[in-house]
Write a protein that holds these residues in place. Sequence first.
Motif, PDB file in Angstrom:
ATOM      1  N   PHE A  60       0.832  -1.200   0.000  1.00 22.65           N
ATOM      2  CA  PHE A  60       0.000   0.000   0.000  1.00 22.65           C
ATOM      3  C   PHE A  60       0.871   1.256   0.000  1.00 22.65           C
ATOM      4  N   LYS A  61       1.933   1.241   0.792  1.00 21.91           N
ATOM      5  CA  LYS A  61       2.823   2.403   0.862  1.00 21.91           C
ATOM      6  C   LYS A  61       3.512   2.636  -0.482  1.00 21.91           C
ATOM      7  N   THR A  62       4.017   1.572  -1.081  1.00 23.03           N
ATOM      8  CA  THR A  62       4.689   1.697  -2.376  1.00 23.03           C
ATOM      9  C   THR A  62       3.711   2.156  -3.448  1.00 23.03           C
ATOM     10  N   ASN A  63       2.503   1.634  -3.427  1.00 17.36           N
ATOM     11  CA  ASN A  63       1.490   2.034  -4.398  1.00 17.36           C
ATOM     12  C   ASN A  63       1.170   3.522  -4.265  1.00 17.36           C
ATOM     13  N   ALA A  64       1.027   3.998  -3.047  1.00 15.10           N
ATOM     14  CA  ALA A  64       0.749   5.426  -2.834  1.00 15.10           C
ATOM     15  C   ALA A  64       1.885   6.274  -3.385  1.00 15.10           C
ATOM     16  N   TRP A  65       3.105   5.836  -3.155  1.00 19.92           N
ATOM     17  CA  TRP A  65       4.277   6.570  -3.644  1.00 19.92           C
ATOM     18  C   TRP A  65       4.331   6.551  -5.169  1.00 19.92           C
ATOM     19  N   MET A  66       4.053   5.396  -5.762  1.00 18.72           N
ATOM     20  CA  MET A  66       4.089   5.278  -7.221  1.00 18.72           C
ATOM     21  C   MET A  66       3.033   6.165  -7.876  1.00 18.72           C
ATOM     22  N   GLN A  67       1.895   6.340  -7.225  1.00 13.86           N
ATOM     23  CA  GLN A  67       0.820   7.146  -7.794  1.00 13.86           C
ATOM     24  C   GLN A  67       1.197   8.622  -7.938  1.00 13.86           C
ATOM     25  N   ILE A  68       2.159   9.080  -7.146  1.00  8.29           N
ATOM     26  CA  ILE A  68       2.553  10.484  -7.252  1.00  8.29           C
ATOM     27  C   ILE A  68       3.958  10.635  -7.831  1.00  8.29           C
ATOM     28  N   SER A  69       4.466   9.611  -8.446  1.00  8.70           N
ATOM     29  CA  SER A  69       5.841   9.633  -8.959  1.00  8.70           C
ATOM     30  C   SER A  69       6.051  10.670 -10.070  1.00  8.70           C
ATOM     31  N   HIS A  70       4.970  11.216 -10.604  1.00  3.81           N
ATOM     32  CA  HIS A  70       5.082  12.247 -11.643  1.00  3.81           C
ATOM     33  C   HIS A  70       5.417  13.617 -11.059  1.00  3.81           C
ATOM     34  N   LEU A  71       5.321  13.759  -9.731  1.00  6.25           N
ATOM     35  CA  LEU A  71       5.593  15.043  -9.089  1.00  6.25           C
ATOM     36  C   LEU A  71       7.089  15.268  -8.912  1.00  6.25           C
ATOM     37  N   THR A  72       7.486  16.518  -8.978  1.00  4.52           N
ATOM     38  CA  THR A  72       8.869  16.860  -8.644  1.00  4.52           C
ATOM     39  C   THR A  72       8.989  16.863  -7.116  1.00  4.52           C
ATOM     40  N   ALA A  73      10.206  16.883  -6.623  1.00  2.95           N
ATOM     41  CA  ALA A  73      10.427  16.942  -5.175  1.00  2.95           C
ATOM     42  C   ALA A  73       9.798  18.209  -4.589  1.00  2.95           C
ATOM     43  N   ASP A  74       9.934  19.332  -5.285  1.00  4.63           N
ATOM     44  CA  ASP A  74       9.360  20.584  -4.791  1.00  4.63           C
ATOM     45  C   ASP A  74       7.836  20.538  -4.768  1.00  4.63           C
ATOM     46  N   GLU A  75       7.243  19.948  -5.788  1.00  2.75           N
ATOM     47  CA  GLU A  75       5.778  19.810  -5.806  1.00  2.75           C
ATOM     48  C   GLU A  75       5.314  18.932  -4.646  1.00  2.75           C
ATOM     49  N   ALA A  76       6.025  17.849  -4.396  1.00  6.61           N
ATOM     50  CA  ALA A  76       5.670  16.947  -3.299  1.00  6.61           C
ATOM     51  C   ALA A  76       5.814  17.664  -1.954  1.00  6.61           C
ATOM     52  N   LYS A  77       6.847  18.487  -1.813  1.00  9.88           N
ATOM     53  CA  LYS A  77       7.023  19.253  -0.577  1.00  9.88           C
ATOM     54  C   LYS A  77       5.858  20.210  -0.373  1.00  9.88           C
ATOM     55  N   GLU A  78       5.466  20.913  -1.417  1.00  4.48           N
ATOM     56  CA  GLU A  78       4.336  21.851  -1.318  1.00  4.48           C
ATOM     57  C   GLU A  78       3.057  21.120  -0.914  1.00  4.48           C
ATOM     58  N   LEU A  79       2.793  19.978  -1.530  1.00  5.68           N
ATOM     59  CA  LEU A  79       1.590  19.217  -1.210  1.00  5.68           C
ATOM     60  C   LEU A  79       1.636  18.664   0.211  1.00  5.68           C
ATOM     61  N   TYR A  80       2.810  18.260   0.661  1.00  2.00           N
ATOM     62  CA  TYR A  80       2.984  17.789   2.035  1.00  2.00           C
ATOM     63  C   TYR A  80       2.668  18.924   3.011  1.00  2.00           C
ATOM     64  N   ILE A  81       3.228  20.092   2.748  1.00  2.00           N
ATOM     65  CA  ILE A  81       2.994  21.257   3.598  1.00  2.00           C
ATOM     66  C   ILE A  81       1.505  21.598   3.639  1.00  2.00           C
ATOM     67  N   GLU A  82       0.862  21.615   2.481  1.00  2.00           N
ATOM     68  CA  GLU A  82      -0.571  21.915   2.415  1.00  2.00           C
ATOM     69  C   GLU A  82      -1.387  20.896   3.203  1.00  2.00           C
ATOM     70  N   ALA A  83      -1.029  19.620   3.087  1.00  2.00           N
ATOM     71  CA  ALA A  83      -1.763  18.573   3.806  1.00  2.00           C
ATOM     72  C   ALA A  83      -1.613  18.747   5.316  1.00  2.00           C
ATOM     73  N   ILE A  84      -0.400  19.022   5.782  1.00  2.00           N
ATOM     74  CA  ILE A  84      -0.177  19.214   7.216  1.00  2.00           C
ATOM     75  C   ILE A  84      -0.919  20.457   7.700  1.00  2.00           C
TER      76      ILE A  84
END
Length: 90
Positions: A60-84
Motif C-alpha cells: 500500500f505504501k509503495t502504491n501510494a508513492w508510485m501514484q505520485i511519482s510524476h511530481l517533482t520533489a518541490d511539488e511533493a514538498k508543497e503538497l505535504y505542507i498543504e496537507a499538514i
Amino acid sequence: MDAKDLETRFQEAVSIADHMSQASLPQDVQLRLYAYYKQATFGTVDTSSISVTYHLRDAFKTNAWMQISHLTADEAKELYIEAIESLTKK
C-alpha cells in the motif's frame, strides 16, 4: 507565498507531523503523507529494489508513492505542507 523558503517550510511541516498521532489520522491520509514525504526526500520510487518478501502494508505504501511519482520533489514538498496545514486547522 510565505517569506520562508520551501525547505524550511517543509522541515517545519515534518516536525509537526512527527508530533501527530498516527491513530488520529485516517489511513488514506497517512499514505498520502508518506508518499509526499518519500517523493520529496527520495524522488521517484525504484521498483527494481522492491523485495520479493513483500508485506501488504508495504504494498500500500509503495502504491501510494508510485501514484505520485510524476511530481517533482518541490511539488511533493508543497503538497505535504498543504496537507499538514489542513490537518492542523481542523
